[in-house]
Design a protein around this motif. Structure first.
Motif, PDB file in Angstrom:
ATOM      1  N   GLN A 101       0.845  -1.058   0.165  1.00  0.00           N
ATOM      2  CA  GLN A 101       0.206   0.298   0.074  1.00  0.00           C
ATOM      3  C   GLN A 101       0.864   1.189  -0.005  1.00  0.00           C
ATOM      4  O   GLN A 101       0.453   2.228  -0.757  1.00  0.00           O
ATOM      5  CB  GLN A 101      -0.881  -0.259   1.332  1.00  0.00           C
ATOM      6  CG  GLN A 101      -2.353  -0.838   1.062  1.00  0.00           C
ATOM      7  CD  GLN A 101      -2.940  -0.859   2.327  1.00  0.00           C
ATOM      8  OE1 GLN A 101      -2.523  -0.601   3.586  1.00  0.00           O
ATOM      9  NE2 GLN A 101      -4.234  -0.461   2.124  1.00  0.00           N
ATOM     10  N   SER A 104       2.590   1.662  -3.381  1.00  0.00           N
ATOM     11  CA  SER A 104       1.375   2.229  -4.386  1.00  0.00           C
ATOM     12  C   SER A 104       1.333   3.608  -4.402  1.00  0.00           C
ATOM     13  O   SER A 104       1.223   4.533  -5.114  1.00  0.00           O
ATOM     14  CB  SER A 104       0.165   1.366  -4.266  1.00  0.00           C
ATOM     15  OG  SER A 104       0.380   0.045  -4.390  1.00  0.00           O
ATOM     16  N   ILE A 105       0.910   4.114  -2.920  1.00  0.00           N
ATOM     17  CA  ILE A 105       0.792   5.639  -2.934  1.00  0.00           C
ATOM     18  C   ILE A 105       2.129   6.505  -3.122  1.00  0.00           C
ATOM     19  O   ILE A 105       1.678   7.627  -3.702  1.00  0.00           O
ATOM     20  CB  ILE A 105      -0.010   6.040  -1.391  1.00  0.00           C
ATOM     21  CG1 ILE A 105      -0.255   7.387  -1.531  1.00  0.00           C
ATOM     22  CG2 ILE A 105       1.250   5.773  -0.445  1.00  0.00           C
ATOM     23  CD1 ILE A 105      -1.635   7.651  -2.575  1.00  0.00           C
ATOM     24  N   ASN A 106       3.124   5.658  -2.863  1.00  0.00           N
ATOM     25  CA  ASN A 106       4.478   6.639  -3.139  1.00  0.00           C
ATOM     26  C   ASN A 106       4.569   6.748  -4.643  1.00  0.00           C
ATOM     27  O   ASN A 106       5.047   7.681  -5.159  1.00  0.00           O
ATOM     28  CB  ASN A 106       5.543   5.917  -2.566  1.00  0.00           C
ATOM     29  CG  ASN A 106       5.589   6.258  -0.877  1.00  0.00           C
ATOM     30  OD1 ASN A 106       5.124   7.318  -0.495  1.00  0.00           O
ATOM     31  ND2 ASN A 106       6.451   5.243  -0.266  1.00  0.00           N
ATOM     32  N   LYS A 108       2.206   6.799  -7.088  1.00  0.00           N
ATOM     33  CA  LYS A 108       1.306   7.771  -7.458  1.00  0.00           C
ATOM     34  C   LYS A 108       1.983   9.228  -7.201  1.00  0.00           C
ATOM     35  O   LYS A 108       1.499   9.991  -8.155  1.00  0.00           O
ATOM     36  CB  LYS A 108      -0.108   7.459  -6.537  1.00  0.00           C
ATOM     37  CG  LYS A 108      -1.095   8.353  -6.979  1.00  0.00           C
ATOM     38  CD  LYS A 108      -1.967   8.360  -8.396  1.00  0.00           C
ATOM     39  CE  LYS A 108      -2.980   8.932  -8.454  1.00  0.00           C
ATOM     40  NZ  LYS A 108      -3.471   8.777  -9.922  1.00  0.00           N
ATOM     41  N   LEU A 109       2.310   9.335  -6.178  1.00  0.00           N
ATOM     42  CA  LEU A 109       2.737  10.871  -5.524  1.00  0.00           C
ATOM     43  C   LEU A 109       4.024  11.179  -6.309  1.00  0.00           C
ATOM     44  O   LEU A 109       4.462  12.217  -6.535  1.00  0.00           O
ATOM     45  CB  LEU A 109       2.999  10.993  -4.226  1.00  0.00           C
ATOM     46  CG  LEU A 109       1.725  10.638  -3.259  1.00  0.00           C
ATOM     47  CD1 LEU A 109       1.977  10.816  -1.719  1.00  0.00           C
ATOM     48  CD2 LEU A 109       0.980  11.962  -3.653  1.00  0.00           C
TER      49      LEU A 109
END
Length: 159
Positions: A101, A104-106, A108-109
């Motif tokens: 998780q 994945s957010i890293n 995206k950012l």
């Protein structure tokens, strides 16, 4: 351009498992920044300054390792330091769900930043800072779990 990786964490306290990952990362990347997180959601045993000092002592033999700290988003810290790789250690399958998780957010950012997962040495697969603190709280021997300087710092905290 040198390859710069960041190994983020709370390191409260640093364990042999952490050192294993840091040492192995240092053999792959030109520079590894061990970044101590100011985590407002945790109540640490050691201050950020104490954790930085302990990390400096236990990594002093690794010239490619730099110790630092950060607030806020890891991706912003990565960009400020021209780092392109996040190093994360995995002990067990249970770590993977959370780490996936976060990766994945890293991504995206910061699409230009990659996350490398390193499996912890089997000798340390059970080891966590929380377990070390629990053992040390009862004045049990933690010498096989942490470097001697950390064991001494734990004794001082709990005495």
């Amino acid at each position: 351009m040198p390859s710069i990786a960041v190994c983020p964490g709370s390191f409260d306290p640093v364990t042999h498992g952490h050192i294993d990952i840091i040492t192995r990362a240092a053999s792959v990347f030109d520079q590894v920044i061990v970044a101590v997180l100011h985590n407002r959601n945790k109540k640490p045993l050691f201050s950020v300054e104490e954790r930085i000092e302990l990390l400096k002592q236990v990594t002093s033999h690794l010239p490619e390792v730099k110790i630092d700290s950060f607030n806020g988003l890891l991706i912003e810290y990565m960009k400020e330091n021209n780092a392109k790789t996040i190093i994360r250690g995995l002990r067990a399958v249970s770590d993977f769900e959370y780490e996936m998780q976060a990766a994945s957010i890293n991504k995206k950012l910061g699409p230009e930043i990659e996350t490398f997962f390193m499996m912890t040495n089997n000798n340390y697969s059970y080891l966590s800072s929380s377990i070390v603190k629990e053992v040390a709280k009862y004045d049990a021997d933690v010498s096989g779990l942490v470097p001697e300087v950390v064991a001494e710092a734990l004794k001082k905290k709990f005495n």
